[in-house]
Write a protein that holds these residues in place. Structure first.
Motif, mmCIF file in Angstrom:
data_model
loop_
_atom_site.group_PDB
_atom_site.id
_atom_site.type_symbol
_atom_site.label_atom_id
_atom_site.label_comp_id
_atom_site.label_asym_id
_atom_site.label_seq_id
_atom_site.Cartn_x
_atom_site.Cartn_y
_atom_site.Cartn_z
ATOM 1 N N GLU A 70 -14.495 13.533 26.564
ATOM 2 C CA GLU A 70 -15.308 13.104 27.032
ATOM 3 C C GLU A 70 -14.937 11.995 28.197
ATOM 4 O OE1 GLU A 70 -13.647 10.324 24.007
ATOM 5 O OE2 GLU A 70 -14.554 11.816 22.368
ATOM 6 N N VAL A 71 -13.392 11.622 28.927
ATOM 7 C CA VAL A 71 -13.640 11.119 30.439
ATOM 8 C C VAL A 71 -12.910 12.091 30.757
ATOM 9 C CG1 VAL A 71 -12.419 9.283 31.150
ATOM 10 C CG2 VAL A 71 -13.583 8.753 28.700
ATOM 11 N N GLN A 72 -12.993 13.008 31.832
ATOM 12 C CA GLN A 72 -12.399 13.521 32.981
ATOM 13 C C GLN A 72 -11.621 12.858 33.454
ATOM 14 O OE1 GLN A 72 -13.451 16.827 33.030
ATOM 15 N NE2 GLN A 72 -14.917 16.666 31.366
ATOM 16 N N VAL A 73 -11.134 12.076 34.077
ATOM 17 C CA VAL A 73 -10.630 11.229 34.904
ATOM 18 C C VAL A 73 -8.675 11.328 34.049
ATOM 19 C CG1 VAL A 73 -12.141 10.929 36.747
ATOM 20 C CG2 VAL A 73 -11.265 8.924 34.785
ATOM 21 N N LEU A 74 -8.943 10.837 32.966
ATOM 22 C CA LEU A 74 -8.013 10.549 32.512
ATOM 23 C C LEU A 74 -6.865 12.183 32.348
ATOM 24 C CD1 LEU A 74 -8.920 9.606 28.880
ATOM 25 C CD2 LEU A 74 -7.791 8.381 30.250
ATOM 26 N N PRO A 75 -5.643 11.103 32.485
ATOM 27 C CA PRO A 75 -4.974 12.270 32.927
ATOM 28 C C PRO A 75 -3.364 12.615 31.699
ATOM 29 C CG PRO A 75 -3.897 9.758 33.142
ATOM 30 C CD PRO A 75 -5.369 9.771 33.308
ATOM 31 N N PHE A 76 -4.668 12.242 30.745
ATOM 32 C CA PHE A 76 -3.227 12.024 29.170
ATOM 33 C C PHE A 76 -4.865 13.826 28.726
ATOM 34 C CE2 PHE A 76 -3.016 8.117 30.051
ATOM 35 C CZ PHE A 76 -1.367 7.502 30.403
ATOM 36 N N GLU A 77 -4.262 14.478 27.619
ATOM 37 C CA GLU A 77 -4.801 14.948 27.453
ATOM 38 C C GLU A 77 -5.924 14.375 25.568
ATOM 39 O OE1 GLU A 77 -6.543 18.641 25.392
ATOM 40 O OE2 GLU A 77 -5.391 18.389 27.425
ATOM 41 N N ARG A 78 -5.161 13.410 25.676
ATOM 42 C CA ARG A 78 -5.826 12.206 24.200
ATOM 43 C C ARG A 78 -4.807 11.047 23.996
ATOM 44 N NH1 ARG A 78 -5.084 16.536 19.803
ATOM 45 N NH2 ARG A 78 -7.112 17.435 21.579
ATOM 46 N N ILE A 79 -5.548 10.043 24.140
ATOM 47 C CA ILE A 79 -5.061 8.357 23.614
ATOM 48 C C ILE A 79 -5.343 8.703 21.653
ATOM 49 C CG2 ILE A 79 -4.370 6.114 23.643
ATOM 50 C CD1 ILE A 79 -5.391 7.103 27.005
ATOM 51 N N GLN A 80 -4.573 7.781 20.845
ATOM 52 C CA GLN A 80 -4.652 8.257 19.802
ATOM 53 C C GLN A 80 -4.280 6.532 19.037
ATOM 54 O OE1 GLN A 80 -2.544 11.352 18.247
ATOM 55 N NE2 GLN A 80 -5.067 12.371 17.747
ATOM 56 N N LEU A 81 -4.422 6.037 18.438
ATOM 57 C CA LEU A 81 -4.324 4.581 17.861
ATOM 58 C C LEU A 81 -3.731 4.829 16.642
ATOM 59 C CD1 LEU A 81 -3.590 1.812 18.065
ATOM 60 C CD2 LEU A 81 -5.976 1.798 16.972
ATOM 61 N N PHE A 82 -2.889 4.320 16.217
ATOM 62 C CA PHE A 82 -2.283 5.137 14.539
ATOM 63 C C PHE A 82 -2.004 3.998 14.247
ATOM 64 C CE2 PHE A 82 1.389 6.419 16.830
ATOM 65 C CZ PHE A 82 2.653 5.642 15.750
ATOM 66 N N ALA A 83 -1.859 4.133 12.629
ATOM 67 C CA ALA A 83 -0.727 2.599 12.105
ATOM 68 C C ALA A 83 -0.489 3.915 10.749
ATOM 69 C CB ALA A 83 -2.166 1.994 11.207
ATOM 70 N N VAL A 84 0.046 3.355 10.277
ATOM 71 C CA VAL A 84 1.441 4.080 8.773
ATOM 72 C C VAL A 84 2.033 3.132 7.935
ATOM 73 C CG1 VAL A 84 3.571 5.764 7.767
ATOM 74 C CG2 VAL A 84 1.484 6.226 10.360
ATOM 75 N N ALA A 85 1.067 3.126 6.851
ATOM 76 C CA ALA A 85 2.313 2.277 5.580
ATOM 77 C C ALA A 85 3.200 2.772 5.014
ATOM 78 C CB ALA A 85 1.024 1.242 5.618
ATOM 79 N N SER A 86 3.923 2.176 4.267
ATOM 80 C CA SER A 86 4.601 3.314 2.908
ATOM 81 C C SER A 86 4.888 1.752 2.127
ATOM 82 C CB SER A 86 5.440 3.992 3.725
ATOM 83 O OG SER A 86 6.832 3.272 3.917
ATOM 84 N N ASN A 87 5.318 2.758 1.146
ATOM 85 C CA ASN A 87 6.239 1.662 0.057
ATOM 86 C C ASN A 87 5.038 0.194 0.001
ATOM 87 O OD1 ASN A 87 7.351 1.126 -2.807
ATOM 88 N ND2 ASN A 87 8.970 -0.105 -1.506
ATOM 89 N N LEU A 88 4.050 0.311 0.065
ATOM 90 C CA LEU A 88 3.010 -0.715 -0.768
ATOM 91 C C LEU A 88 3.404 -2.045 -1.804
ATOM 92 C CD1 LEU A 88 0.008 0.573 1.865
ATOM 93 C CD2 LEU A 88 2.157 -0.560 2.201
ATOM 94 N N GLY A 89 3.378 -0.295 -2.834
ATOM 95 C CA GLY A 89 3.560 -1.769 -4.060
ATOM 96 C C GLY A 89 3.018 -0.942 -5.223
ATOM 97 N N ILE A 90 3.053 -1.008 -6.457
ATOM 98 C CA ILE A 90 2.664 -0.262 -7.945
ATOM 99 C C ILE A 90 1.383 -1.133 -8.335
ATOM 100 C CG2 ILE A 90 2.793 -0.235 -10.260
ATOM 101 C CD1 ILE A 90 6.093 -0.424 -9.362
ATOM 102 N N LEU A 91 0.389 -0.201 -8.156
ATOM 103 C CA LEU A 91 -0.595 -0.295 -8.476
ATOM 104 C C LEU A 91 -1.623 -1.217 -10.298
ATOM 105 C CD1 LEU A 91 -3.320 1.163 -6.260
ATOM 106 C CD2 LEU A 91 -2.378 0.233 -5.675
ATOM 107 N N TRP A 92 -0.222 -0.183 -11.021
ATOM 108 C CA TRP A 92 -1.338 -0.030 -12.358
ATOM 109 C C TRP A 92 0.866 0.104 -12.674
ATOM 110 C CZ3 TRP A 92 -0.759 3.222 -15.643
ATOM 111 C CH2 TRP A 92 -0.584 3.301 -17.579
ATOM 112 N N ARG A 93 0.971 -0.250 -14.300
ATOM 113 C CA ARG A 93 2.032 0.065 -14.691
ATOM 114 C C ARG A 93 2.084 -0.156 -16.192
ATOM 115 N NH1 ARG A 93 6.765 -3.423 -12.071
ATOM 116 N NH2 ARG A 93 5.042 -4.188 -10.357
ATOM 117 N N ALA A 94 2.733 0.666 -16.563
ATOM 118 C CA ALA A 94 2.403 0.596 -17.994
ATOM 119 C C ALA A 94 3.662 -0.425 -19.057
ATOM 120 C CB ALA A 94 3.185 1.918 -19.156
ATOM 121 N N ASN A 95 4.499 -0.888 -18.704
ATOM 122 C CA ASN A 95 5.129 -1.954 -18.864
ATOM 123 C C ASN A 95 5.178 -3.157 -18.677
ATOM 124 O OD1 ASN A 95 6.851 -2.711 -16.737
ATOM 125 N ND2 ASN A 95 7.464 -0.655 -16.145
#
Length: 121
Positions: A70-95
């Protein structure tokens, strides 16, 4: 059930008078204490609760901001923004005891969120 003069909170629901066996499965207090009897109850089905649950455990989201196509003058192949979230919690439980069946520790599982910028040369 009773150890060093202290009992579990369920002990209040024990058999205390004739007829109590109709609504409780907590055995009556006996003296002297019979440790084998208490150990049998502690390992019995009466102390098993449902472990069914739905958990939001891992989310990974990424977005490509720019690429060299998309942008020929970039010194990079690509630039990505990312977000990772883990152990966000229990949505429902039987007990109803709010017990996490995957966590046997007294400390709750730590929630982690990572945000980053990734580039490829």
């Amino acid at each position: 059930m009773i150890e060093n003069g202290r009992g579990h909170a369920d002990y209040e629901k024990r058999w205390q008078k004739q007829g109590d066996e109709l609504f409780t499965d907590i055995p009556a207090f006996t003296y002297p204490v019979i440790s084998g009897r208490d150990a049998f109850f502690a390992s019995s089905e009466a102390n098993v609760i449902k472990g069914d649950h739905i958990r939001l455990n891992y989310i990974n989201i990424g977005y490509e901001l720019f690429s060299r196509k998309e942008v020929q003058v970039l010194p990079f192949e690509r630039i990505q923004l990312f977000a990772v979230a883990s152990n966000l919690g229990i949505l429902w439980r039987a007990n109803k005891d709010k017990i996490d069946p995957d966590n046997i520790s007294i400390y709750p599982e730590q929630r982690t969120i990572t945000i980053g910028l990734r580039s490829n040369f």
